[in-house]
Design a protein around this motif. Structure first.
Motif, PDB file in Angstrom:
ATOM      1  N   VAL A   1      40.025  30.453  69.039  1.00 32.16           N
ATOM      2  CA  VAL A   1      39.407  29.193  68.654  1.00 32.16           C
ATOM      3  C   VAL A   1      38.535  29.411  67.418  1.00 32.16           C
ATOM      4  CG1 VAL A   1      37.695  27.472  69.348  1.00 32.16           C
ATOM      5  CG2 VAL A   1      39.464  28.190  70.955  1.00 32.16           C
ATOM      6  N   PHE A   2      37.897  30.596  67.339  1.00 29.13           N
ATOM      7  CA  PHE A   2      36.979  30.887  66.242  1.00 29.13           C
ATOM      8  C   PHE A   2      37.620  31.678  65.104  1.00 29.13           C
ATOM      9  CE2 PHE A   2      34.459  30.515  70.120  1.00 29.13           C
ATOM     10  CZ  PHE A   2      33.666  29.436  69.753  1.00 29.13           C
ATOM     11  N   ARG A   3      38.655  32.454  65.410  1.00 31.22           N
ATOM     12  CA  ARG A   3      39.297  33.279  64.389  1.00 31.22           C
ATOM     13  C   ARG A   3      40.803  33.275  64.650  1.00 31.22           C
ATOM     14  NH1 ARG A   3      41.112  38.322  63.171  1.00 31.22           N
ATOM     15  NH2 ARG A   3      40.543  39.113  61.121  1.00 31.22           N
ATOM     16  N   GLU A   4      41.565  33.041  63.599  1.00 27.31           N
ATOM     17  CA  GLU A   4      43.026  32.977  63.739  1.00 27.31           C
ATOM     18  C   GLU A   4      43.581  34.352  64.099  1.00 27.31           C
ATOM     19  OE1 GLU A   4      46.895  31.705  61.039  1.00 27.31           O
ATOM     20  OE2 GLU A   4      45.135  32.545  60.054  1.00 27.31           O
ATOM     21  N   ASN A   5      44.576  34.353  64.961  1.00 26.12           N
ATOM     22  CA  ASN A   5      45.290  35.575  65.288  1.00 26.12           C
ATOM     23  C   ASN A   5      46.093  35.979  64.055  1.00 26.12           C
ATOM     24  OD1 ASN A   5      47.165  37.500  66.182  1.00 26.12           O
ATOM     25  ND2 ASN A   5      47.190  36.642  68.242  1.00 26.12           N
ATOM     26  N   ALA A   6      45.801  37.150  63.522  1.00 26.53           N
ATOM     27  CA  ALA A   6      46.418  37.591  62.262  1.00 26.53           C
ATOM     28  C   ALA A   6      47.936  37.709  62.398  1.00 26.53           C
ATOM     29  CB  ALA A   6      45.819  38.923  61.829  1.00 26.53           C
ATOM     30  N   GLU A   7      48.401  38.190  63.523  1.00 24.89           N
ATOM     31  CA  GLU A   7      49.845  38.373  63.700  1.00 24.89           C
ATOM     32  C   GLU A   7      50.581  37.035  63.748  1.00 24.89           C
ATOM     33  OE1 GLU A   7      53.015  40.417  66.791  1.00 24.89           O
ATOM     34  OE2 GLU A   7      50.886  40.793  67.018  1.00 24.89           O
ATOM     35  N   THR A   8      50.082  36.096  64.521  1.00 25.92           N
ATOM     36  CA  THR A   8      50.757  34.792  64.575  1.00 25.92           C
ATOM     37  C   THR A   8      50.610  34.039  63.263  1.00 25.92           C
ATOM     38  OG1 THR A   8      48.806  33.802  65.599  1.00 25.92           O
ATOM     39  CG2 THR A   8      50.560  34.546  67.085  1.00 25.92           C
ATOM     40  N   GLY A   9      49.479  34.240  62.561  1.00 25.42           N
ATOM     41  CA  GLY A   9      49.314  33.630  61.241  1.00 25.42           C
ATOM     42  C   GLY A   9      50.325  34.179  60.251  1.00 25.42           C
ATOM     43  N   ALA A  10      50.559  35.491  60.308  1.00 25.07           N
ATOM     44  CA  ALA A  10      51.552  36.106  59.420  1.00 25.07           C
ATOM     45  C   ALA A  10      52.956  35.610  59.759  1.00 25.07           C
ATOM     46  CB  ALA A  10      51.482  37.622  59.522  1.00 25.07           C
ATOM     47  N   VAL A  11      53.236  35.439  61.036  1.00 27.68           N
ATOM     48  CA  VAL A  11      54.556  34.918  61.440  1.00 27.68           C
ATOM     49  C   VAL A  11      54.745  33.497  60.918  1.00 27.68           C
ATOM     50  CG1 VAL A  11      55.929  34.200  63.437  1.00 27.68           C
ATOM     51  CG2 VAL A  11      54.808  36.430  63.430  1.00 27.68           C
ATOM     52  N   ARG A  12      53.706  32.665  61.054  1.00 27.61           N
ATOM     53  CA  ARG A  12      53.805  31.289  60.550  1.00 27.61           C
ATOM     54  C   ARG A  12      53.976  31.273  59.033  1.00 27.61           C
ATOM     55  NH1 ARG A  12      49.837  30.252  64.499  1.00 27.61           N
ATOM     56  NH2 ARG A  12      48.177  30.466  62.955  1.00 27.61           N
ATOM     57  N   ALA A  13      53.216  32.097  58.322  1.00 28.21           N
ATOM     58  CA  ALA A  13      53.339  32.154  56.860  1.00 28.21           C
ATOM     59  C   ALA A  13      54.731  32.625  56.449  1.00 28.21           C
ATOM     60  CB  ALA A  13      52.270  33.075  56.277  1.00 28.21           C
ATOM     61  N   HIS A  14      55.264  33.592  57.188  1.00 30.14           N
ATOM     62  CA  HIS A  14      56.618  34.080  56.905  1.00 30.14           C
ATOM     63  C   HIS A  14      57.649  32.974  57.126  1.00 30.14           C
ATOM     64  CE1 HIS A  14      60.008  36.779  56.675  1.00 30.14           C
ATOM     65  NE2 HIS A  14      60.414  36.361  57.853  1.00 30.14           N
TER      66      HIS A  14
ATOM     67  N   VAL B   1      57.150  29.783  56.887  1.00 26.28           N
ATOM     68  CA  VAL B   1      56.998  28.796  55.814  1.00 26.28           C
ATOM     69  C   VAL B   1      57.682  29.293  54.550  1.00 26.28           C
ATOM     70  CG1 VAL B   1      55.298  27.750  54.259  1.00 26.28           C
ATOM     71  CG2 VAL B   1      54.916  27.728  56.720  1.00 26.28           C
ATOM     72  N   ARG B   2      57.484  30.576  54.214  1.00 22.28           N
ATOM     73  CA  ARG B   2      58.128  31.133  53.016  1.00 22.28           C
ATOM     74  C   ARG B   2      59.644  31.106  53.139  1.00 22.28           C
ATOM     75  NH1 ARG B   2      54.796  35.657  53.688  1.00 22.28           N
ATOM     76  NH2 ARG B   2      52.731  35.114  52.954  1.00 22.28           N
ATOM     77  N   ILE B   3      60.158  31.475  54.283  1.00 22.38           N
ATOM     78  CA  ILE B   3      61.614  31.471  54.488  1.00 22.38           C
ATOM     79  C   ILE B   3      62.158  30.058  54.365  1.00 22.38           C
ATOM     80  CG2 ILE B   3      63.425  31.864  56.206  1.00 22.38           C
ATOM     81  CD1 ILE B   3      62.399  34.397  54.890  1.00 22.38           C
ATOM     82  N   ALA B   4      61.461  29.083  54.931  1.00 25.34           N
ATOM     83  CA  ALA B   4      61.913  27.694  54.835  1.00 25.34           C
ATOM     84  C   ALA B   4      61.885  27.211  53.388  1.00 25.34           C
ATOM     85  CB  ALA B   4      61.046  26.790  55.703  1.00 25.34           C
ATOM     86  N   ALA B   5      60.841  27.564  52.641  1.00 26.63           N
ATOM     87  CA  ALA B   5      60.751  27.149  51.237  1.00 26.63           C
ATOM     88  C   ALA B   5      61.850  27.798  50.408  1.00 26.63           C
ATOM     89  CB  ALA B   5      59.381  27.505  50.663  1.00 26.63           C
ATOM     90  N   LEU B   6      62.095  29.086  50.623  1.00 23.46           N
ATOM     91  CA  LEU B   6      63.166  29.761  49.886  1.00 23.46           C
ATOM     92  C   LEU B   6      64.537  29.189  50.249  1.00 23.46           C
ATOM     93  CD1 LEU B   6      61.971  33.474  49.940  1.00 23.46           C
ATOM     94  CD2 LEU B   6      62.129  31.940  47.981  1.00 23.46           C
ATOM     95  N   GLY B   7      64.721  28.847  51.514  1.00 29.58           N
ATOM     96  CA  GLY B   7      65.974  28.214  51.916  1.00 29.58           C
ATOM     97  C   GLY B   7      66.177  26.873  51.238  1.00 29.58           C
TER      98      GLY B   7
END
Length: 191
Positions: free
Chosen positions: A25-38, A40-46
C-alpha cells in the motif's frame, strides 16, 4: 500453540500475506512493477510493429505493382527512342512532331495532370517508405550508441584499456604525468 498458529495463519496463511499486502500500500512491489512495465513496453512495440507490417500480397496485387512500375521506364526509354529516331530518320520524326502539334492544349493539360498525379502519388508512397525506414533506423540508435561506447572503451589511448580488472596501479601509471624538467626547475627556484 493454537493461538500462535492462528496468528501465523492470519498473517501468512490462506495464500495471502498480510504484511506484504500492507507494505505494498505504501511502496510498490518492484518485481510486479517491472512485470507491468515490461508488459506495457511489449504492447507498445507490438502496436508499433503492426503499423509497419504489410499484408500478404496475392497474384493480382503483384501484377498491379509490376504494372505500376512500367510508366517511368517507358517514359525514359520512349524519350531516348524519340531522340534516336530524330537522328536516324528526321523526316519520319518531323511528321510525328507535326501530328503532336495538332493536339489541342486542353489535352496537354490533361496529360500533365495525369502524369503529375501519378508521380505525385508515387512520391508520397516513397516518402512514407522513407519515414518507415527512418523510424526503423531510429529504433536502432540506442544499440548503436552502446556499441560505440563499448568500442571507445577499447581504444588503445584510454587508461587501462588492456587491463582485465580494476587495477588501480595500472590506471595511475597510465594517467601519471610525464617528467617535465622545466616545471621541476621552476619549482626548485621557487622553493
Amino acid at each position: 500453540m493454537g493461538l500462535i498458529a492462528d496468528i501465523l495463519g492470519f498473517v501468512f496463511g490462506s495464500q495471502r500475506n498480510v504484511l506484504r499486502e500492507t507494505a505494498e500500500v505504501f511502496r510498490e512491489n518492484a518485481e510486479t512493477g517491472a512485470v507491468r512495465a515490461h508488459e506495457v513496453r511489449i504492447a507498445a512495440l507490438g502496436q508499433f510493429g503492426s503499423e509497419f507490417q504489410r499484408p500478404a500480397k496475392g497474384w493480382f496485387d503483384r501484377f498491379m505493382d509490376g504494372l505500376n512500375r512500367l510508366p517511368r521506364p517507358m517514359l525514359a526509354l520512349g524519350t531516348l527512342a524519340l531522340m534516336v529516331s530524330a537522328l536516324s530518320d528526321p523526316v519520319w520524326f518531323a511528321a510525328r512532331m507535326q501530328g503532336l502539334a495538332l493536339v489541342p492544349e486542353p489535352m496537354w493539360w490533361l496529360l500533365g495532370v495525369i502524369v503529375s498525379f501519378y508521380f505525385g502519388a508515387r512520391h508520397q508512397v516513397k516518402a512514407q517508405e522513407f519515414q518507415h525506414g527512418l523510424a526503423a533506423s531510429m529504433a536502432r540508435v540506442p544499440q548503436a550508441v552502446e556499441n560505440i561506447a563499448a568500442l571507445d572503451r577499447l581504444r588503445a589511448d584510454s587508461p587501462a584499456a588492456a587491463a582485465t580488472g580494476t587495477d588501480a596501479a595500472a590506471r595511475l601509471q597510465a594517467t601519471a604525468a610525464d617528467a617535465n624538467p622545466a616545471l621541476e626547475a621552476w619549482k626548485a627556484r621557487r622553493g
